[in-house]
Write a protein that holds these residues in place. Structure first.
Motif, PDB file in Angstrom:
ATOM      1  N   MET A 227      40.722  37.931  48.045  1.00 27.80           N
ATOM      2  CA  MET A 227      41.115  37.096  49.200  1.00 27.80           C
ATOM      3  C   MET A 227      42.588  36.745  49.086  1.00 27.80           C
ATOM      4  O   MET A 227      43.044  36.372  48.016  1.00 27.80           O
ATOM      5  N   SER A 228      43.349  36.893  50.157  1.00 31.14           N
ATOM      6  CA  SER A 228      44.798  36.660  50.141  1.00 31.14           C
ATOM      7  C   SER A 228      45.104  35.189  50.012  1.00 31.14           C
ATOM      8  O   SER A 228      44.350  34.334  50.499  1.00 31.14           O
ATOM      9  N   ILE A 229      46.190  34.885  49.380  1.00 30.86           N
ATOM     10  CA  ILE A 229      46.614  33.488  49.245  1.00 30.86           C
ATOM     11  C   ILE A 229      46.989  32.935  50.615  1.00 30.86           C
ATOM     12  O   ILE A 229      47.695  33.571  51.380  1.00 30.86           O
ATOM     13  N   GLY A 230      46.547  31.743  50.923  1.00 24.48           N
ATOM     14  CA  GLY A 230      46.931  31.112  52.175  1.00 24.48           C
ATOM     15  C   GLY A 230      45.920  31.307  53.278  1.00 24.48           C
ATOM     16  O   GLY A 230      46.207  31.049  54.420  1.00 24.48           O
ATOM     17  N   ASN A 231      44.676  31.811  52.961  1.00 25.96           N
ATOM     18  CA  ASN A 231      43.680  32.039  53.998  1.00 25.96           C
ATOM     19  C   ASN A 231      42.998  30.759  54.429  1.00 25.96           C
ATOM     20  O   ASN A 231      42.196  30.770  55.341  1.00 25.96           O
ATOM     21  N   SER A 232      43.248  29.634  53.739  1.00 26.81           N
ATOM     22  CA  SER A 232      42.600  28.370  54.077  1.00 26.81           C
ATOM     23  C   SER A 232      43.654  27.325  54.355  1.00 26.81           C
ATOM     24  O   SER A 232      44.194  26.712  53.428  1.00 26.81           O
ATOM     25  N   PRO A 233      44.053  27.134  55.618  1.00 34.34           N
ATOM     26  CA  PRO A 233      45.085  26.149  55.921  1.00 34.34           C
ATOM     27  C   PRO A 233      44.723  24.753  55.483  1.00 34.34           C
ATOM     28  O   PRO A 233      45.577  23.925  55.195  1.00 34.34           O
ATOM     29  N   GLU A 234      43.384  24.448  55.411  1.00 31.16           N
ATOM     30  CA  GLU A 234      43.000  23.100  55.031  1.00 31.16           C
ATOM     31  C   GLU A 234      43.419  22.776  53.597  1.00 31.16           C
ATOM     32  O   GLU A 234      43.650  21.636  53.251  1.00 31.16           O
ATOM     33  N   ASP A 235      43.501  23.825  52.740  1.00 31.91           N
ATOM     34  CA  ASP A 235      43.882  23.598  51.347  1.00 31.91           C
ATOM     35  C   ASP A 235      45.343  23.242  51.207  1.00 31.91           C
ATOM     36  O   ASP A 235      45.780  22.865  50.123  1.00 31.91           O
TER      37      ASP A 235
ATOM     38  N   ALA B 285      49.201  24.277  63.290  1.00 29.65           N
ATOM     39  CA  ALA B 285      48.771  25.271  64.281  1.00 29.65           C
ATOM     40  C   ALA B 285      47.470  25.950  63.892  1.00 29.65           C
ATOM     41  O   ALA B 285      46.967  26.795  64.627  1.00 29.65           O
ATOM     42  N   GLY B 286      46.938  25.612  62.708  1.00 31.22           N
ATOM     43  CA  GLY B 286      45.675  26.208  62.280  1.00 31.22           C
ATOM     44  C   GLY B 286      45.807  27.655  61.845  1.00 31.22           C
ATOM     45  O   GLY B 286      44.851  28.426  61.966  1.00 31.22           O
ATOM     46  N   LEU B 287      46.983  28.038  61.335  1.00 28.37           N
ATOM     47  CA  LEU B 287      47.232  29.424  60.958  1.00 28.37           C
ATOM     48  C   LEU B 287      47.317  29.545  59.445  1.00 28.37           C
ATOM     49  O   LEU B 287      47.768  28.626  58.757  1.00 28.37           O
ATOM     50  N   THR B 288      46.872  30.687  58.919  1.00 27.76           N
ATOM     51  CA  THR B 288      47.035  31.003  57.500  1.00 27.76           C
ATOM     52  C   THR B 288      48.312  31.815  57.311  1.00 27.76           C
ATOM     53  O   THR B 288      48.924  32.288  58.275  1.00 27.76           O
ATOM     54  N   VAL B 289      48.678  31.991  56.046  1.00 25.04           N
ATOM     55  CA  VAL B 289      49.839  32.832  55.750  1.00 25.04           C
ATOM     56  C   VAL B 289      49.590  34.261  56.219  1.00 25.04           C
ATOM     57  O   VAL B 289      50.489  34.935  56.724  1.00 25.04           O
ATOM     58  N   ASP B 290      48.352  34.737  56.053  1.00 18.22           N
ATOM     59  CA  ASP B 290      48.007  36.079  56.538  1.00 18.22           C
ATOM     60  C   ASP B 290      48.196  36.191  58.051  1.00 18.22           C
ATOM     61  O   ASP B 290      48.685  37.208  58.557  1.00 18.22           O
ATOM     62  N   ASP B 291      47.793  35.125  58.781  1.00 16.61           N
ATOM     63  CA  ASP B 291      47.952  35.144  60.238  1.00 16.61           C
ATOM     64  C   ASP B 291      49.433  35.265  60.617  1.00 16.61           C
ATOM     65  O   ASP B 291      49.807  36.057  61.493  1.00 16.61           O
ATOM     66  N   VAL B 292      50.268  34.477  59.958  1.00 15.11           N
ATOM     67  CA  VAL B 292      51.701  34.488  60.266  1.00 15.11           C
ATOM     68  C   VAL B 292      52.317  35.834  59.897  1.00 15.11           C
ATOM     69  O   VAL B 292      53.130  36.401  60.634  1.00 15.11           O
TER      70      VAL B 292
ATOM     71  N   ARG C 247      56.415  40.099  55.275  1.00 12.58           N
ATOM     72  CA  ARG C 247      55.459  40.248  54.181  1.00 12.58           C
ATOM     73  C   ARG C 247      54.968  38.887  53.686  1.00 12.58           C
ATOM     74  O   ARG C 247      55.695  37.888  53.701  1.00 12.58           O
ATOM     75  N   ILE C 248      53.717  38.883  53.200  1.00 13.72           N
ATOM     76  CA  ILE C 248      53.083  37.644  52.748  1.00 13.72           C
ATOM     77  C   ILE C 248      53.905  36.990  51.635  1.00 13.72           C
ATOM     78  O   ILE C 248      54.100  35.772  51.618  1.00 13.72           O
ATOM     79  N   ALA C 249      54.412  37.812  50.713  1.00 14.45           N
ATOM     80  CA  ALA C 249      55.186  37.253  49.594  1.00 14.45           C
ATOM     81  C   ALA C 249      56.436  36.530  50.086  1.00 14.45           C
ATOM     82  O   ALA C 249      56.830  35.492  49.535  1.00 14.45           O
ATOM     83  N   ILE C 250      57.074  37.077  51.129  1.00 15.99           N
ATOM     84  CA  ILE C 250      58.284  36.438  51.665  1.00 15.99           C
ATOM     85  C   ILE C 250      57.930  35.133  52.376  1.00 15.99           C
ATOM     86  O   ILE C 250      58.648  34.138  52.276  1.00 15.99           O
ATOM     87  N   VAL C 251      56.793  35.117  53.114  1.00 19.42           N
ATOM     88  CA  VAL C 251      56.363  33.884  53.787  1.00 19.42           C
ATOM     89  C   VAL C 251      56.125  32.789  52.757  1.00 19.42           C
ATOM     90  O   VAL C 251      56.570  31.642  52.907  1.00 19.42           O
ATOM     91  N   HIS C 252      55.411  33.124  51.660  1.00 23.02           N
ATOM     92  CA  HIS C 252      55.169  32.141  50.607  1.00 23.02           C
ATOM     93  C   HIS C 252      56.482  31.647  50.001  1.00 23.02           C
ATOM     94  O   HIS C 252      56.656  30.447  49.754  1.00 23.02           O
ATOM     95  N   ALA C 253      57.419  32.570  49.751  1.00 22.40           N
ATOM     96  CA  ALA C 253      58.691  32.190  49.144  1.00 22.40           C
ATOM     97  C   ALA C 253      59.470  31.241  50.054  1.00 22.40           C
ATOM     98  O   ALA C 253      60.043  30.246  49.597  1.00 22.40           O
ATOM     99  N   ILE C 254      59.524  31.552  51.351  1.00 23.43           N
ATOM    100  CA  ILE C 254      60.256  30.700  52.290  1.00 23.43           C
ATOM    101  C   ILE C 254      59.637  29.311  52.360  1.00 23.43           C
ATOM    102  O   ILE C 254      60.342  28.302  52.374  1.00 23.43           O
TER     103      ILE C 254
END
Length: 285
Positions: free
Chosen positions: A1-9, A41-48, A55-62
């Protein structure tokens, strides 16, 4: 499961305090503001990542305020603008905050400075005396041939005609020189010309249809094919035996044709895209 799939966390602390109990700044950082807007907005990192092609890694870094993976201020500002639009927040305050934190807005990028180190600068050479001597010999031979052809005239008359130009006689008017009044207009490759791209090569046409954008193109060996600013209405065509690598500074204004077929990717305005195409495309490499 990708990191960031649960916005509630990733919900911010309710009482405005960090995990160590200290109060956070009243004005959140750029990354923190983007993370909060995404969660709201109820979005995960994967959604964005899927919506922006970042890329997911860049979203997390930013979101962690680490802009190193972006590759520079120009790319970082483009990613901030793209992510802000994806999470439905105004990018202007975030860009202003980024500029304040990183020494102000970067100066406008000239035509092709980003890969200056990769360019091969021409060597400065002295005068080509060999070519000058050859030109002088050709001139002498031509003069001798002309005087031989004009055997009926004296040497002085021949020399006078060569140096001053022959004057046509009154009884025989000089024939007018033909003029080429029809100039072949230079035009960009048409769709049919693109469709006729050779099957044993990869052909990529880049057109700036909605504005100007900096682009870079390399062949399969990493050799630079083009590195510069493409103005609105201009096009460039690149060809290689196996692969063409592209970087688009503002992909939203670019239209691509690959091996004769139009690429329908919905690039976002201001987004930086790194693409690779091969003989089997169109599809993003």
């Amino acid at each position: 499961m990708s990191i960031g799939n649960s916005p509630e966390d990733e919900r911010p602390f309710e009482d405005g305090r960090s995990s160590d109990g200290h109060e956070e700044e009243a004005r959140p950082s750029v990354g923190r503001a983007l993370q909060q807007a995404r969660i709201a907005a109820g979005l995960t990192v994967d959604d964005v990542s899927s919506a922006t092609r970042v890329r997911i890694a860049i979203v997390h870094a930013i979101e962690a305020d680490d802009f190193t993976p972006c590759g520079g201020d120009v790319y970082a500002r483009g990613h901030i603008r793209t992510l802000a639009k994806a999470v439905h927040t105004d990018p202007a305050p975030l860009l202003a905050r980024y500029d304040d934190d990183h020494g102000g807005r970067p100066a406008p990028t000239p035509a092709a400075p980003l890969f200056e180190a990769e360019r091969i600068r021409p060597e400065r050479r002295g005068p080509n005396w060999t070519a000058a001597m050859v030109a002088a010999i050709v001139a002498v031979v031509g003069f001798v041939g002309f005087t031989a052809f004009k055997g009926g005239d004296s040497d002085n008359d021949a020399a006078s005609q060569v140096t001053q130009g022959a004057t046509p006689s009154a009884g025989k008017p000089a024939a007018p020189k033909p003029s080429n009044t029809t100039a072949t207009p230079k035009s960009d490759p048409s769709d049919s010309a693109i469709a006729a791209a050779p099957q044993d090569k990869v052909t990529v046409q880049v057109s700036a249809v909605d504005g100007r954008s900096w682009i870079s193109a390399k062949d399969h060996n990493g050799r630079m094919l083009f590195d510069g600013l493409l103005k609105k209405g201009e096009s460039k065509t690149f060809q290689d035996s196996s692969k063409v690598n592209l970087i688009l500074g503002d992909a939203g204004v670019i239209q691509l044709y690959v091996n004769g077929k139009k690429i329908e990717d919905d690039f976002q305005p201001g987004a930086v895209e790194r693409l690779t195409y091969t003989k089997g495309d169109p599809e993003v490499g």
